[in-house]
Design an enzyme around this catalytic site. Structure first.
Site, PDB file in Angstrom:
ATOM      1  CG  ASN A   6      -1.886   1.007   1.268  1.00 23.43           C
ATOM      2  OD1 ASN A   6      -1.783   2.399   1.200  1.00 23.43           O
ATOM      3  ND2 ASN A   6      -3.207   0.801   1.750  1.00 23.43           N
ATOM      4  CG  ASP A   8      -3.244   4.713   0.759  1.00 26.00           C
ATOM      5  OD1 ASP A   8      -3.153   4.289  -0.562  1.00 26.00           O
ATOM      6  OD2 ASP A   8      -3.889   4.170   1.437  1.00 26.00           O
ATOM      7  CG  HIS A   9       0.729   6.197   5.200  1.00 23.35           C
ATOM      8  ND1 HIS A   9      -0.128   7.288   5.653  1.00 23.35           N
ATOM      9  CD2 HIS A   9       0.132   5.046   5.251  1.00 23.35           C
ATOM     10  CE1 HIS A   9      -1.015   6.989   6.129  1.00 23.35           C
ATOM     11  NE2 HIS A   9      -0.957   5.550   6.001  1.00 23.35           N
ATOM     12  CG  HIS A  42      -8.524   4.151   1.216  1.00 17.88           C
ATOM     13  ND1 HIS A  42      -8.720   3.831   2.566  1.00 17.88           N
ATOM     14  CD2 HIS A  42      -9.588   4.669   0.531  1.00 17.88           C
ATOM     15  CE1 HIS A  42     -10.012   4.137   2.791  1.00 17.88           C
ATOM     16  NE2 HIS A  42     -10.444   4.848   1.414  1.00 17.88           N
ATOM     17  NE  ARG A  44      -8.576   7.318   4.243  1.00 15.64           N
ATOM     18  CZ  ARG A  44      -9.260   6.839   5.248  1.00 15.64           C
ATOM     19  NH1 ARG A  44     -10.369   7.707   5.477  1.00 15.64           N
ATOM     20  NH2 ARG A  44      -8.946   5.777   5.907  1.00 15.64           N
ATOM     21  NE  ARG A  48      -7.731  11.167   5.350  1.00 17.42           N
ATOM     22  CZ  ARG A  48      -8.393  10.683   6.349  1.00 17.42           C
ATOM     23  NH1 ARG A  48      -7.674   9.855   7.385  1.00 17.42           N
ATOM     24  NH2 ARG A  48      -9.484  10.958   6.922  1.00 17.42           N
ATOM     25  CG  HIS A  49      -3.683   8.889   1.665  1.00 15.32           C
ATOM     26  ND1 HIS A  49      -4.549   8.041   0.895  1.00 15.32           N
ATOM     27  CD2 HIS A  49      -4.057   8.569   2.891  1.00 15.32           C
ATOM     28  CE1 HIS A  49      -5.508   7.351   1.573  1.00 15.32           C
ATOM     29  NE2 HIS A  49      -5.038   7.653   2.973  1.00 15.32           N
ATOM     30  CD  GLU A  69      -7.301  -0.819   1.090  1.00 16.78           C
ATOM     31  OE1 GLU A  69      -7.190   0.362   1.584  1.00 16.78           O
ATOM     32  OE2 GLU A  69      -6.620  -1.751   1.802  1.00 16.78           O
ATOM     33  CB  THR A 100      -9.857   1.246   7.342  1.00 18.66           C
ATOM     34  OG1 THR A 100      -9.543   2.076   6.118  1.00 18.66           O
ATOM     35  CG2 THR A 100     -11.061   0.773   7.324  1.00 18.66           C
ATOM     36  CD  GLU A 151      -7.322  -6.053   2.913  1.00 19.66           C
ATOM     37  OE1 GLU A 151      -6.542  -5.401   3.770  1.00 19.66           O
ATOM     38  OE2 GLU A 151      -7.646  -5.836   1.904  1.00 19.66           O
ATOM     39  CG  HIS A 191      -5.885  -2.162   9.486  1.00 19.78           C
ATOM     40  ND1 HIS A 191      -6.065  -1.000   8.532  1.00 19.78           N
ATOM     41  CD2 HIS A 191      -6.095  -1.591  10.642  1.00 19.78           C
ATOM     42  CE1 HIS A 191      -6.233   0.126   9.195  1.00 19.78           C
ATOM     43  NE2 HIS A 191      -6.307  -0.373  10.426  1.00 19.78           N
TER      44      HIS A 191
END
Length: 245
Positions: A6, A8-9, A42, A44, A48-49, A69, A100, A151, A191
């Site tokens: 992932n 995202d960050h 993801h 959103r 935000r990312h 996602e 999440t 998942e 997660h």
């Protein structure tokens, strides 16, 4: 069993300064070159990312599995159908959450998913996965909807403060994975997974297909590099004896 990273960050860090770097698409390419089987992101509502442009660029550059996602909003359904990832993972989403916080409440979303969401993908080749807690009733409802995969939410396991708590959650995840497999769905998980808690999960939980790891992997990469960190996670997955029962 596949590792999906992932990114995202990576985008979170980029957005902190409003610059064009670090680029989540470039990070995705490094992860795949290091051995990852695909990429997760993801998108959103508040962006935000990951941004909408990132989604289209990821589709263009990712060679392996691309897992989108998303909350099951009409906006996200439209974007996902236009992008055509390999897989969408439907997740709960609230504006205030940092990440999440749990699986879908299947009793709440069931009718909407049956009448609005799942029919939207009938004419596509996009597989559908539902992000759910390892609850028997939720897994049964996912199967009734015709979900291709689930998942399993591993956050409760990852955040358990005692060994007894961790073992209890591993038992729940194991039972959930067996049930989903018997119902004909692929079993994914994600997660809160990191270099310390991944091995017990792989040892105890059968039928795992895609394992999604993001925040911990990106965090470790700050010290060890992205390539090396991906390989550390892959080493755990490849050298851990997996249960089949």
């Amino acid at each position: 069993m596949q590792l999906l990273v992932n990114v995202d960050h990576v985008a979170t860090l980029r957005n902190a300064r409003g610059e064009g770097y670090p680029d989540p698409v470039e990070a995705a390419e490094v992860c795949e070159q290091a051995g990852a089987s695909g990429i997760v992101f993801h998108l959103r509502k508040d962006r935000r990312h990951i941004k909408t442009d990132d989604v289209h660029r990821l589709k263009k550059h990712v060679n392996g599995t691309l897992d989108f996602e998303m909350a099951a909003t009409n906006e996200m359904i439209k974007i996902s159908k236009a992008v055509a990832p390999d897989l969408i993972t439907l997740v709960p989403e609230s504006r205030e959450e940092l990440t999440t916080e749990g699986g879908l409440d299947m009793e709440v979303v069931y009718d909407d998913f049956k009448n609005r969401v799942f029919p939207a993908y009938i004419d596509t080749d996009i597989a559908i996965s539902l992000f759910i807690d390892p609850n028997e009733e939720d897994i049964e409802l996912a199967a009734e909807l015709g979900s291709d995969a689930i998942e399993l939410h591993t956050g409760t396991y990852a955040n358990a403060e005692t060994e007894e708590g961790k073992q209890k959650e591993l038992d729940r995840l194991k039972a959930g994975a067996k049930q989903a497999h018997e119902l004909g769905m692929k079993v994914n998980a994600g997660h809160g997974l990191n270099l310390d808690n991944l091995r017990p999960l792989v040892e105890r939980v059968p039928h795992l297909h895609d394992i999604s790891i993001g925040h911990a992997l990106v965090s470790s990469a700050l010290y060890h590099g992205l390539d090396e960190t991906v390989q550390k996670f892959l080493h755990i997955m490849r050298t851990t004896k997996q249960t089949t029962t």
